[in-house]
Design a protein around this motif. Structure first.
Motif, mmCIF file in Angstrom:
data_model
loop_
_atom_site.group_PDB
_atom_site.id
_atom_site.type_symbol
_atom_site.label_atom_id
_atom_site.label_comp_id
_atom_site.label_asym_id
_atom_site.label_seq_id
_atom_site.Cartn_x
_atom_site.Cartn_y
_atom_site.Cartn_z
ATOM 1 N N ALA A 186 -24.704 -25.865 -32.597
ATOM 2 C CA ALA A 186 -24.502 -27.087 -33.388
ATOM 3 C C ALA A 186 -25.294 -28.275 -32.851
ATOM 4 C CB ALA A 186 -23.017 -27.428 -33.442
ATOM 5 N N HIS A 195 -21.883 -25.838 -40.556
ATOM 6 C CA HIS A 195 -21.333 -27.062 -39.964
ATOM 7 C C HIS A 195 -20.451 -27.796 -40.966
ATOM 8 C CE1 HIS A 195 -25.422 -26.769 -37.799
ATOM 9 N NE2 HIS A 195 -24.489 -26.118 -37.093
ATOM 10 N N GLU A 222 -20.277 -32.189 -31.122
ATOM 11 C CA GLU A 222 -19.412 -31.136 -31.671
ATOM 12 C C GLU A 222 -17.982 -31.396 -31.219
ATOM 13 O OE1 GLU A 222 -19.983 -26.374 -31.988
ATOM 14 O OE2 GLU A 222 -19.752 -27.146 -29.950
ATOM 15 N N SER A 281 -18.205 -25.222 -37.566
ATOM 16 C CA SER A 281 -18.191 -26.198 -36.473
ATOM 17 C C SER A 281 -17.891 -27.593 -37.045
ATOM 18 C CB SER A 281 -19.544 -26.235 -35.773
ATOM 19 O OG SER A 281 -19.854 -24.971 -35.207
#
Length: 223
Positions: free
Chosen positions: A173, A183, A202, A217
């Motif tokens: 990420a 994401h 993150e 994420s």
């Protein structure tokens, strides 16, 4: 008297000549009849020979026709047998193809069911992994050599190794271009380090199982 005797003798001679003539005519008639009978017999023989020849020809034609029918019968019977064999072979091939398709479909369904079960288990394990990582962030530098902390780290590493062997891997990420397929942007930030559209930080690590996303994420994206 002499004249009478002469007349009688003449009469006898006349009778004799007439009788001879009649006899000759009789003989000629008999020979003609015999010749006619011979001719008739020859004609009958010719007719009999013709009939016999015709019968032989009919018998030969009948035998040829019977042979042809017999040959055709066996050929037809053989062709029918070949058709049955071909039909059975085709049926076997179809059944084998259906069985092969069934086997492939069953394996695919089994794999899908296994993947669904694995995803369910992974989704339940990931929060445990998150708690391990949060716990490690709270450990003081002086306590990192503690036996308890070392033990927890060994358990964490073992768990991550097993997840990796199963096909579970974390999603990259930070520093990557934002991708909504992987994401989940929860906020936007300004950054001098990264360009616009790049993931700056993150908040929750995302994971993939094989080629599918188990958890996106949670990230912040540079404006």
């Amino acid at each position: 008297m002499a004249e009478e005797t002469k007349n009688v003798m003449n009469e006898d001679e006349n009778v004799t000549e007439e009788e001879i003539t009649a006899a000759e005519e009789t003989v000629d008639t008999e020979e003609t009849a015999e010749n006619a009978e011979t001719v008739d017999t020859s004609e009958e023989d010719i007719q009999e020979d013709a009939v016999e020849t015709e019968e032989n020809a009919e018998e030969s034609a009948s035998a040829t026709e019977e042979k042809t029918k017999t040959s055709g019968f066996f050929k037809k019977k053989k062709d029918k047998k070949d058709e049955q064999i071909e039909e059975l072979n085709d049926r076997v091939r179809r059944q084998m193809a259906e069985f092969d398709n069934f086997r492939k479909r069953s394996e695919k369904e089994k794999s899908m069911m296994f993947d669904m079960g694995a995803r369910t288990v992974i989704e339940k394990i990931l929060p445990v992994v998150d708690n391990f990582e949060r716990g490690f962030t709270t450990v003081e530098e002086s306590d990192k050599d503690d036996a308890f902390v070392q033990g927890m780290q060994q358990v964490y590493k073992q768990m991550m190794t097993e997840l990796e062997n199963m096909g579970v891997k974390p999603i990259e990420a930070v520093g990557q271009e934002f991708n909504p397929d992987f994401h989940n942007a929860v906020m936007q930030v300004e950054s001098e380090e990264y360009e616009s559209g790049i993931v700056a930080s993150e908040f929750l690590k995302g994971y993939m199982y094989k080629d599918t996303v188990v958890r996106h994420s949670m990230v912040s994206v540079v404006i």
